[in-house]
Scaffold this active site. Sequence first.
Site, PDB file in Angstrom:
ATOM      1  N   ARG A 267      34.351  21.549  60.465  1.00  0.00           N
ATOM      2  CA  ARG A 267      34.794  22.809  61.057  1.00  0.00           C
ATOM      3  C   ARG A 267      35.614  22.645  62.329  1.00  0.00           C
ATOM      4  O   ARG A 267      36.602  23.350  62.524  1.00  0.00           O
ATOM      5  CB  ARG A 267      33.574  23.666  61.360  1.00  0.00           C
ATOM      6  CG  ARG A 267      32.960  24.170  60.088  1.00  0.00           C
ATOM      7  CD  ARG A 267      31.685  24.887  60.340  1.00  0.00           C
ATOM      8  NE  ARG A 267      31.201  25.435  59.066  1.00  0.00           N
ATOM      9  CZ  ARG A 267      30.030  26.011  58.915  1.00  0.00           C
ATOM     10  NH1 ARG A 267      29.209  26.116  59.950  1.00  0.00           N
ATOM     11  NH2 ARG A 267      29.663  26.480  57.746  1.00  0.00           N
TER      12      ARG A 267
ATOM     13  N   GLN B  85      30.330  25.731  68.395  1.00  0.00           N
ATOM     14  CA  GLN B  85      31.161  25.605  67.197  1.00  0.00           C
ATOM     15  C   GLN B  85      31.979  26.862  66.948  1.00  0.00           C
ATOM     16  O   GLN B  85      31.441  27.972  66.966  1.00  0.00           O
ATOM     17  CB  GLN B  85      30.283  25.342  65.975  1.00  0.00           C
ATOM     18  CG  GLN B  85      31.105  25.225  64.697  1.00  0.00           C
ATOM     19  CD  GLN B  85      30.297  24.639  63.569  1.00  0.00           C
ATOM     20  OE1 GLN B  85      29.490  25.311  62.951  1.00  0.00           O
ATOM     21  NE2 GLN B  85      30.497  23.355  63.318  1.00  0.00           N
TER      22      GLN B  85
ATOM     23  N   LEU C  51      32.086  36.440  59.550  1.00  0.00           N
ATOM     24  CA  LEU C  51      32.153  35.168  58.847  1.00  0.00           C
ATOM     25  C   LEU C  51      32.667  35.304  57.416  1.00  0.00           C
ATOM     26  O   LEU C  51      32.195  36.140  56.649  1.00  0.00           O
ATOM     27  CB  LEU C  51      30.749  34.546  58.824  1.00  0.00           C
ATOM     28  CG  LEU C  51      30.611  33.232  58.056  1.00  0.00           C
ATOM     29  CD1 LEU C  51      31.324  32.114  58.770  1.00  0.00           C
ATOM     30  CD2 LEU C  51      29.149  32.896  57.871  1.00  0.00           C
TER      31      LEU C  51
ATOM     32  N   ARG D 263      28.426  20.635  64.193  1.00  0.00           N
ATOM     33  CA  ARG D 263      27.533  20.760  63.049  1.00  0.00           C
ATOM     34  C   ARG D 263      28.333  20.858  61.756  1.00  0.00           C
ATOM     35  O   ARG D 263      29.361  21.527  61.703  1.00  0.00           O
ATOM     36  CB  ARG D 263      26.672  22.019  63.200  1.00  0.00           C
ATOM     37  CG  ARG D 263      25.849  22.344  61.993  1.00  0.00           C
ATOM     38  CD  ARG D 263      24.932  23.505  62.238  1.00  0.00           C
ATOM     39  NE  ARG D 263      25.596  24.796  62.286  1.00  0.00           N
ATOM     40  CZ  ARG D 263      26.042  25.452  61.215  1.00  0.00           C
ATOM     41  NH1 ARG D 263      25.938  24.932  60.011  1.00  0.00           N
ATOM     42  NH2 ARG D 263      26.609  26.635  61.356  1.00  0.00           N
TER      43      ARG D 263
ATOM     44  N   HIS E 171      30.688  30.574  66.475  1.00  0.00           N
ATOM     45  CA  HIS E 171      29.793  30.634  65.327  1.00  0.00           C
ATOM     46  C   HIS E 171      28.408  30.067  65.593  1.00  0.00           C
ATOM     47  O   HIS E 171      27.407  30.650  65.214  1.00  0.00           O
ATOM     48  CB  HIS E 171      30.454  29.869  64.180  1.00  0.00           C
ATOM     49  CG  HIS E 171      29.705  29.914  62.898  1.00  0.00           C
ATOM     50  ND1 HIS E 171      29.389  31.100  62.279  1.00  0.00           N
ATOM     51  CD2 HIS E 171      29.208  28.940  62.097  1.00  0.00           C
ATOM     52  CE1 HIS E 171      28.736  30.839  61.158  1.00  0.00           C
ATOM     53  NE2 HIS E 171      28.592  29.557  61.031  1.00  0.00           N
TER      54      HIS E 171
ATOM     55  N   HIS F 140      33.949  28.570  64.070  1.00  0.00           N
ATOM     56  CA  HIS F 140      34.104  28.511  62.617  1.00  0.00           C
ATOM     57  C   HIS F 140      35.547  28.864  62.291  1.00  0.00           C
ATOM     58  O   HIS F 140      36.082  29.834  62.820  1.00  0.00           O
ATOM     59  CB  HIS F 140      33.141  29.516  61.973  1.00  0.00           C
ATOM     60  CG  HIS F 140      32.987  29.334  60.491  1.00  0.00           C
ATOM     61  ND1 HIS F 140      33.996  29.595  59.612  1.00  0.00           N
ATOM     62  CD2 HIS F 140      31.936  28.916  59.742  1.00  0.00           C
ATOM     63  CE1 HIS F 140      33.564  29.347  58.376  1.00  0.00           C
ATOM     64  NE2 HIS F 140      32.322  28.933  58.436  1.00  0.00           N
TER      65      HIS F 140
ATOM     66  N   GLU G 283      32.489  29.134  54.434  1.00  0.00           N
ATOM     67  CA  GLU G 283      33.199  27.913  54.129  1.00  0.00           C
ATOM     68  C   GLU G 283      33.155  27.652  52.621  1.00  0.00           C
ATOM     69  O   GLU G 283      34.001  26.944  52.079  1.00  0.00           O
ATOM     70  CB  GLU G 283      32.499  26.773  54.877  1.00  0.00           C
ATOM     71  CG  GLU G 283      33.273  25.503  54.905  1.00  0.00           C
ATOM     72  CD  GLU G 283      32.603  24.480  55.813  1.00  0.00           C
ATOM     73  OE1 GLU G 283      32.130  24.852  56.896  1.00  0.00           O
ATOM     74  OE2 GLU G 283      32.571  23.307  55.427  1.00  0.00           O
TER      75      GLU G 283
ATOM     76  N   PHE H  33      31.128  21.281  50.455  1.00  0.00           N
ATOM     77  CA  PHE H  33      31.201  21.898  51.763  1.00  0.00           C
ATOM     78  C   PHE H  33      31.873  20.928  52.719  1.00  0.00           C
ATOM     79  O   PHE H  33      31.824  19.710  52.510  1.00  0.00           O
ATOM     80  CB  PHE H  33      29.798  22.262  52.266  1.00  0.00           C
ATOM     81  CG  PHE H  33      29.636  23.724  52.517  1.00  0.00           C
ATOM     82  CD1 PHE H  33      29.404  24.591  51.468  1.00  0.00           C
ATOM     83  CD2 PHE H  33      29.741  24.248  53.799  1.00  0.00           C
ATOM     84  CE1 PHE H  33      29.266  25.946  51.683  1.00  0.00           C
ATOM     85  CE2 PHE H  33      29.605  25.610  54.022  1.00  0.00           C
ATOM     86  CZ  PHE H  33      29.357  26.459  52.965  1.00  0.00           C
TER      87      PHE H  33
END
Lengths: 234, 120, 579
Positions: free
Chosen positions: C285, C239, C251, C393, C351, C241, C254, C119
Amino acid sequence: MQVTFKISRFDPQQEEAKQHYKSYTVQTSPGMTVLDALNEIKWHQDGTLSYRKSCRSGICGSCAMKINGINGLACETQIEPMKKKTIVLDPLPSFEVIKDLAVNMDPFFEHLAAVKPYLINEEPPPDRERLQSPEEFKRISDPIACILCMSCTSSCPSFWTDPEYIGPAALYKAYRYEFDTRDKGSEERLEALDNRHGLWRCHTIFNCMDACPKNLKITHGISLLKRKVIAEKY
Amino acid sequence: MSDRDRGIRSGGAFSWFFQRISGVFLLLALLVHFWVLHFSAPDHGEITFGSVMERLNNPLWRAFDILFVVTAVYHAMNGALLIVQDYIRATGLRMIVVAGLWIGALYFLIVGSMTILGLA
Amino acid sequence: MADRQLHKFDAVVIGSGLAGLRAAVSLSREYNTAVVTKVFPTRSHSGAAQGGIAASLGNIDDDNWEYHMFDTVKGSDYLGDQDAIEILVRQAPDVVYDLEHLGVPFSRTKDGLIAQRKFGGHTLNFGEKAALRACYSSDYTGHVLLHTLYENSLKNHIRFFSEFDVLDLIIEDDVCKGCVAWDIRNGGLHVFHARAVVMGTGGYGRAFKITSNAHANTGDGLGLVLRNGLPLQDLEFVQFHPTGLWKQGILVTEGARGEGGYLKNRDGERFMERYTPTLMELAPRDVVARSMQTEIDEGRGIDGKDYIHLDITHLGKERIMERLPQIHDLAFNFSGIDCFKEPIPIQPTAHYSMGGIPVDNGCHVVKNGKLERITGLYAAGECSCVSVHGANRLGTNSLLEATTFGRIAGRSARADLSNIDFSDLPKNPRARAQAEVDWFLKANGSRKVADIRADLQETMTARCGVFRNEADLKKQLDHVRELQEMFKEISIDDKGKVMNSDLMEAIELGHLLEFSEVIVSGALGRRESRGAHFRKDFPKRDDDNWLKHTLAWRKPGGGVEFDWRPVIITRFQPMERKY
């Protein structure tokens, strides 16, 4: 494209409240979903319309309703590919209507709770994870994708006649735990499954699978569950 | 009997399981029945009144036929009850249909048994 | 006659996402616990999280918590409090095992261990190479966690008040005594008298036009806290995304890049080569979102439009269906794309909120930078700010935060409950909530909730999005205040009590407008670029002046008041953040 939405309305607060249809016209565009159209109506035409919505991406299960006679998620249903001038929206059948397209979900979740839908295993767990092979995980990878949207149970003829029937969603949840190698709860679950309002009311009609927005193999799972219970009993 | 049962008490594990067992039995029994009735000429290659009576007087064949009738009636009755359970919602109509089914079932049991046992 | 709309519980949890349910499962082992939630528990947006939950189990590679800590600190652009991050990453393996024991079905390695995948931003040996750290269940990780916790709530006989929208917290003399909630199904205000109140009310993506968040994610908890005179922390850090479905914002995990997906511009170029050659598509991100936005802004979006391609065709049908089945369905259902054959059109989407209700490491809500607590009030998950995510994050750290700090909130409350007794309710605890509901039902202005909301969302995305600057932010701050004024001139169509979602949407918009002012003010004030907050006019991080948390109060008459709180640095000194 111009589409007429014929929407079932019911407001218990009105005197002599009666279910009736009200039509709204929406200008659609490619990619627009039934939920988008409902929002368009609610936000710009008639704020009194009630329906449930949340994730609008097909994972929360809020917006299940009857769309042109078939249960499904409003947020996942594209309008233009349906090639219909009129789209009829009804609340999920065989649940009590609270208002418009929102039904009382309590019976559904009571049935779900009845099958003890959680891991039962009194042995003390190891320090790390319990082991499970990829093949064993694969057996439960279909039912764990269930979003509890109620489309299946509401489309089941056995449920239409027997409101005490726990229904396909609860049975498939039972399957998810019964076929989880980490679970030891078969005996506790048996009572809810093995009775006239349980497993045996499924007559493999396959409506549940037709309705399921996640294309889960519900009937298949229930059949395996029947075999398991018979094998344990006889 | 809970008020929701409305005249039907079947529908548990036994009913489900035995419906399948009786189905398999019926399939086999039907083949046997069909074969002995039409193709099982014993000695001279011809089915005669005599050969049929001879078989019908054999206690083993009588037992087989009785079992056949009982299973067939059970299977039909159980199946019909499940259909009634699913499709007839009005309690009154349901009672009437279930009663009719019971009468039919008893009728077929009695007439069938009498024929086999040579009482008719 | 007894008040049938007055309920008494040892503990009340507000919100039924992962943090709320994890706290409730913990509390219910000892105490009479209720969960009050505006959507039915399994409808919570935690269920939409797809990719995984981070923990240095080391099931596949040689991982440990220090690597995880370094990545999280660096990912946060050094704004994360390192003592809190250490708690998070050290507890992570135990939290994941605990979830597994509760019944969560994880994908498995061939040895039967919990499977782990790559990730963004997660590395081995302090940035050497990508780590396999995200524990997952196909691409349904949040969904299975949420459902398993709900099912455990049934096992523990937790009382659910579903479709109850909390309108007010009852706080007197720094003691939280419960909350007031509107019964959405039947109408009417219910009072929940409690010794402990845990907030797990989630984020606020709905302040933006393009968002991955659910309709329900309107940050109501933040509004409640502001109205009770308490501060919010670091709200300017939102954030974006990188991979939201074009136009929808839905979404695309990721995990799609974790499994090897490519990002391509109009020339078919894997443009991340030019930005982060080591980690490529798996950079954090904020970095990927900015790279994408730069490509789009410089005309290299697909057909010159505002989107980029996410290409997973080379993964093959079998791998996609095994690891990313949901992505296949989402691309097909919402974009009409067959991801086996075509790339998926994507754009950055609002996000996650790094900021939120300031809490100490035990999840106690605090009222100022000196960490003075409000007795009996706790917060966990996205609505809170511990702060473990700092300015940005890392993917899979949110499910981890929600479950870890959900459990900590539950445990803190359990420990405190032996010393906290029920305190007397004020004379009319419903007063403020009642006035609010009455006002909306009687309001007869000419403006519509939907119009004001759409205006807010559009302008927030345009002026307070991936790239920000002073002129836009100033304009937006004025605009938000204008919208607040317009909001006083609304009316709603539905005047009833049953399932009145018109009323709910108006109440939600009230919250959105109040804390959006705080977001914009914070962004305007922070004259530097850090993590997800990027100021084109101040493109560098400024540790001398801005290595600190923002605390913001909303003044009763409008306007925002600030204070600051130092960042806690233990193991890793700030250095330049390069990938």
